[in-house]
Design a protein around this motif. Structure first.
Motif, PDB file in Angstrom:
ATOM      1  N   LEU A  14      17.122  19.673  19.413  1.00 45.16           N
ATOM      2  CA  LEU A  14      16.706  20.411  20.609  1.00 45.16           C
ATOM      3  C   LEU A  14      17.870  20.688  21.565  1.00 45.16           C
ATOM      4  CD1 LEU A  14      13.250  18.788  21.486  1.00 45.16           C
ATOM      5  CD2 LEU A  14      13.762  20.812  20.092  1.00 45.16           C
ATOM      6  N   ILE A  15      19.071  20.240  21.231  1.00 37.36           N
ATOM      7  CA  ILE A  15      20.231  20.507  22.076  1.00 37.36           C
ATOM      8  C   ILE A  15      20.770  21.893  21.732  1.00 37.36           C
ATOM      9  CG2 ILE A  15      22.558  19.779  22.713  1.00 37.36           C
ATOM     10  CD1 ILE A  15      21.743  16.926  21.980  1.00 37.36           C
ATOM     11  N   ALA A  16      20.704  22.814  22.700  1.00 36.60           N
ATOM     12  CA  ALA A  16      21.105  24.197  22.452  1.00 36.60           C
ATOM     13  C   ALA A  16      22.627  24.337  22.489  1.00 36.60           C
ATOM     14  CB  ALA A  16      20.485  25.114  23.494  1.00 36.60           C
ATOM     15  N   THR A  17      23.180  25.057  21.526  1.00 39.10           N
ATOM     16  CA  THR A  17      24.615  25.333  21.517  1.00 39.10           C
ATOM     17  C   THR A  17      24.920  26.794  21.802  1.00 39.10           C
ATOM     18  OG1 THR A  17      24.610  25.670  19.123  1.00 39.10           O
ATOM     19  CG2 THR A  17      25.095  23.442  19.925  1.00 39.10           C
ATOM     20  N   THR A 147      43.766  34.798  30.706  1.00 37.73           N
ATOM     21  CA  THR A 147      44.256  35.198  29.391  1.00 37.73           C
ATOM     22  C   THR A 147      44.374  34.018  28.435  1.00 37.73           C
ATOM     23  OG1 THR A 147      45.505  37.016  30.397  1.00 37.73           O
ATOM     24  CG2 THR A 147      46.161  36.324  28.173  1.00 37.73           C
ATOM     25  N   ALA A 148      44.895  32.906  28.933  1.00 34.27           N
ATOM     26  CA  ALA A 148      45.194  31.768  28.053  1.00 34.27           C
ATOM     27  C   ALA A 148      44.054  30.770  27.943  1.00 34.27           C
ATOM     28  CB  ALA A 148      46.451  31.051  28.546  1.00 34.27           C
ATOM     29  N   GLY A 149      43.151  30.734  28.938  1.00 34.43           N
ATOM     30  CA  GLY A 149      42.144  29.684  28.994  1.00 34.43           C
ATOM     31  C   GLY A 149      40.861  30.013  28.249  1.00 34.43           C
ATOM     32  N   ALA A 150      40.064  28.989  28.034  1.00 30.44           N
ATOM     33  CA  ALA A 150      38.736  29.120  27.442  1.00 30.44           C
ATOM     34  C   ALA A 150      37.740  28.412  28.344  1.00 30.44           C
ATOM     35  CB  ALA A 150      38.704  28.513  26.039  1.00 30.44           C
ATOM     36  N   MET A 151      36.479  28.763  28.202  1.00 30.67           N
ATOM     37  CA  MET A 151      35.450  28.157  29.040  1.00 30.67           C
ATOM     38  C   MET A 151      35.322  26.666  28.732  1.00 30.67           C
ATOM     39  SD  MET A 151      34.235  29.981  31.358  1.00 30.67           S
ATOM     40  CE  MET A 151      33.519  31.503  31.966  1.00 30.67           C
ATOM     41  N   PRO A 152      35.156  25.845  29.767  1.00 32.80           N
ATOM     42  CA  PRO A 152      35.042  24.398  29.584  1.00 32.80           C
ATOM     43  C   PRO A 152      33.609  23.999  29.239  1.00 32.80           C
ATOM     44  CG  PRO A 152      34.996  24.933  31.909  1.00 32.80           C
ATOM     45  CD  PRO A 152      35.157  26.241  31.192  1.00 32.80           C
ATOM     46  N   LEU A 153      33.241  24.145  27.999  1.00 28.36           N
ATOM     47  CA  LEU A 153      31.872  23.839  27.593  1.00 28.36           C
ATOM     48  C   LEU A 153      31.545  22.368  27.834  1.00 28.36           C
ATOM     49  CD1 LEU A 153      31.494  25.813  24.250  1.00 28.36           C
ATOM     50  CD2 LEU A 153      30.782  26.494  26.556  1.00 28.36           C
ATOM     51  N   PRO A 154      30.288  22.061  28.161  1.00 29.49           N
ATOM     52  CA  PRO A 154      29.882  20.669  28.351  1.00 29.49           C
ATOM     53  C   PRO A 154      30.152  19.834  27.105  1.00 29.49           C
ATOM     54  CG  PRO A 154      28.171  22.166  29.095  1.00 29.49           C
ATOM     55  CD  PRO A 154      29.180  23.007  28.388  1.00 29.49           C
ATOM     56  N   PRO A 155      30.357  18.536  27.275  1.00 27.82           N
ATOM     57  CA  PRO A 155      30.708  17.675  26.133  1.00 27.82           C
ATOM     58  C   PRO A 155      29.712  17.749  24.980  1.00 27.82           C
ATOM     59  CG  PRO A 155      31.005  16.489  28.203  1.00 27.82           C
ATOM     60  CD  PRO A 155      30.339  17.788  28.544  1.00 27.82           C
ATOM     61  N   TYR A 156      28.428  17.878  25.280  1.00 30.22           N
ATOM     62  CA  TYR A 156      27.421  17.873  24.218  1.00 30.22           C
ATOM     63  C   TYR A 156      27.415  19.183  23.430  1.00 30.22           C
ATOM     64  CZ  TYR A 156      25.197  19.536  28.518  1.00 30.22           C
ATOM     65  OH  TYR A 156      24.947  20.154  29.716  1.00 30.22           O
ATOM     66  N   ILE A 157      28.050  20.239  23.942  1.00 30.87           N
ATOM     67  CA  ILE A 157      28.251  21.455  23.163  1.00 30.87           C
ATOM     68  C   ILE A 157      29.615  21.424  22.490  1.00 30.87           C
ATOM     69  CG2 ILE A 157      28.452  23.973  23.227  1.00 30.87           C
ATOM     70  CD1 ILE A 157      26.502  24.004  25.548  1.00 30.87           C
ATOM     71  N   ARG A 161      30.849  22.448  18.588  1.00 29.36           N
ATOM     72  CA  ARG A 161      31.602  23.659  18.257  1.00 29.36           C
ATOM     73  C   ARG A 161      32.645  23.917  19.334  1.00 29.36           C
ATOM     74  NH1 ARG A 161      30.668  28.029  21.371  1.00 29.36           N
ATOM     75  NH2 ARG A 161      28.753  28.146  22.597  1.00 29.36           N
ATOM     76  N   ALA A 162      33.651  24.695  19.019  1.00 32.44           N
ATOM     77  CA  ALA A 162      34.695  25.028  19.975  1.00 32.44           C
ATOM     78  C   ALA A 162      34.262  26.215  20.836  1.00 32.44           C
ATOM     79  CB  ALA A 162      35.987  25.372  19.238  1.00 32.44           C
ATOM     80  N   PRO A 163      34.764  26.312  22.067  1.00 31.76           N
ATOM     81  CA  PRO A 163      34.477  27.506  22.879  1.00 31.76           C
ATOM     82  C   PRO A 163      35.091  28.739  22.243  1.00 31.76           C
ATOM     83  CG  PRO A 163      36.149  26.140  23.933  1.00 31.76           C
ATOM     84  CD  PRO A 163      35.635  25.358  22.775  1.00 31.76           C
ATOM     85  N   SER A 340      22.583  22.819  28.958  1.00 30.54           N
ATOM     86  CA  SER A 340      23.177  23.970  29.648  1.00 30.54           C
ATOM     87  C   SER A 340      22.778  25.327  29.067  1.00 30.54           C
ATOM     88  CB  SER A 340      24.701  23.850  29.630  1.00 30.54           C
ATOM     89  OG  SER A 340      25.120  22.745  30.389  1.00 30.54           O
ATOM     90  N   TYR A 341      22.715  25.445  27.750  1.00 29.57           N
ATOM     91  CA  TYR A 341      22.336  26.701  27.112  1.00 29.57           C
ATOM     92  C   TYR A 341      20.862  26.703  26.703  1.00 29.57           C
ATOM     93  CZ  TYR A 341      26.987  28.892  26.629  1.00 29.57           C
ATOM     94  OH  TYR A 341      28.197  29.525  26.857  1.00 29.57           O
TER      95      TYR A 341
END
Length: 362
Positions: A14-17, A147-157, A161-163, A340-341
């Motif tokens: 049930l944890i949405a990714t 340009t260089a960064g990626a979104m800081p997804l919560p630890p459980y996502i 998987r990677a952002p 979160s998702y």
């Protein structure tokens, strides 16, 4: 109360990714007092009343997840090590606190390069966090980070998987405008422009406030006696116009419904004992647990939270611990998606702050 009072078993399935597509297709658990109804976010214009006020957090998430490298000469020749960085909070002098992995590979004064022309100097550790000083500032820093960064997804996502590029859109609200968050106000991710237009046409009012969500929102509670938990601090602002509009709504007996626990925590932090608000700016570490008397809040739109989290304590304070246990049991039994998702809920207690004010007036 004990930490175990806010625990429950959650199937990992049930944890949405990924979020629902479109955003408004997410399920919405409507809880009015003890009653529960299964709806969709798209139904909000039919559920809310004309004159209701939705309080929206307009913070903007920065892509603060960075992959860099440090280069060092050795007797065997040049050595390169990959360094993963998650920026946490800017400091007044232009430096940043950050989490670095692996921290042990860095020496004070070494440079981490993220992209050509974009690097930071490691200045040591203060408390639990590393300190970085970037070679860019202002708009140049913002542009390089985008340009260089990626979104800081919560630890459980992030553990699953990677952002990626899609998260740059998915993990940002459509009304984000004030840069400063390192995590999203996730209840607001369910809104798109079409839904906002429909709500406005139905007579729902929007008030924007800003709370820059920090990484501390994911910190676990480590003490069984919850009164001993030290809450993280986050920066926020309520403008004079926003305060006046919320005061007017309350004086007219209209419901004030924050979208997300961040918006709720901010307005409750800024409110006077009688629930009135004024322009406010600063940091809040408000910790809302059962027994708290809500000053402004009449309801809450929020996603489904982690077991044993401070946010489970907050929603238990709003609805009552037994009611929240029933809501979460129903959500799990009927396959709502969590975190979160995941899907959302609209929590409307029988006696919100506005209802109490009207009752006292009469």
């Amino acid at each position: 109360m004990k930490l175990s009072d806010f625990d429950f078993d959650l199937p990992e399935t049930l944890i949405a990714t990924r979020p629902a597509v479109p955003r408004t297709a997410a399920r919405l658990l409507l809880a009015e007092g003890p009653g529960i109804e299964d709806r969709q976010v798209a139904d909000l214009p039919d559920i809310l009343r004309p004159g209701d006020v939705l309080v929206l957090n307009d913070t903007k998430v920065m892509p603060v997840h960075l992959d860099g490298a440090r280069h060092r000469d050795s007797a065997q020749g040049p050595v390169t090590a990959r360094i993963r960085v998650n920026l946490l909070e800017p400091l007044p002098d232009g430096r940043w606190t950050a989490l670095l992995k692996p921290l042990r590979k860095l020496r004070e004064g070494e440079e981490i390069v993220f992209a050509p022309g974009f690097a930071a100097r490691f200045e040591g550790v203060e408390g639990d966090h590393a300190i970085l000083h970037f070679d860019l500032e202002g708009e140049d820093f913002d542009t390089a980070l985008e340009t260089a960064g990626a979104m800081p997804l919560p630890p459980y996502i992030a553990a699953r998987r990677a952002p990626d590029a899609q998260d740059m859109t998915d993990y940002q609200t459509v009304f984000a405008r004030q840069r400063g968050a390192v995590a999203a106000p996730t209840a607001s991710l369910h809104f798109d422009r079409a839904l906002l237009d429909r709500l406005e046409a139905a007579g729902v009012e929007f008030v924007h406030v800003t709370l820059h969500v920090g990484a501390g929102t994911f910190l676990p509670v480590k003490v069984d006696d919850i009164t001993q938990h030290r809450m993280h601090s986050e920066r926020g602002e309520i403008t004079a116009e926003a305060a006046e509009r919320l005061n007017r709504a309350r004086a007219e007996g209209r419901r004030v419904i924050p979208v997300g626990t961040t918006a709720l925590r901010l307005i409750e932090s800024a409110a006077n004992e009688d629930g009135t608000l004024a322009a406010w700016q600063g940091s809040t570490d408000i910790f809302i647990t059962p027994g708290y008397r809500f000053r402004v809040t009449d309801g809450l739109m929020t996603n489904f939270h982690l077991p044993k989290s401070t946010l489970m304590m907050l929603v238990s304070a709003l609805m009552g611990a037994d009611t929240i246990r029933n809501i979460y049991r129903h959500a799990i039994d009927t396959g709502y998606r969590f975190f979160s998702y995941g899907d959302s809920s609209l929590l409307l207690p029988e006696t919100g702050a506005g209802a109490r004010k009207v009752a006292q007036r009469s």
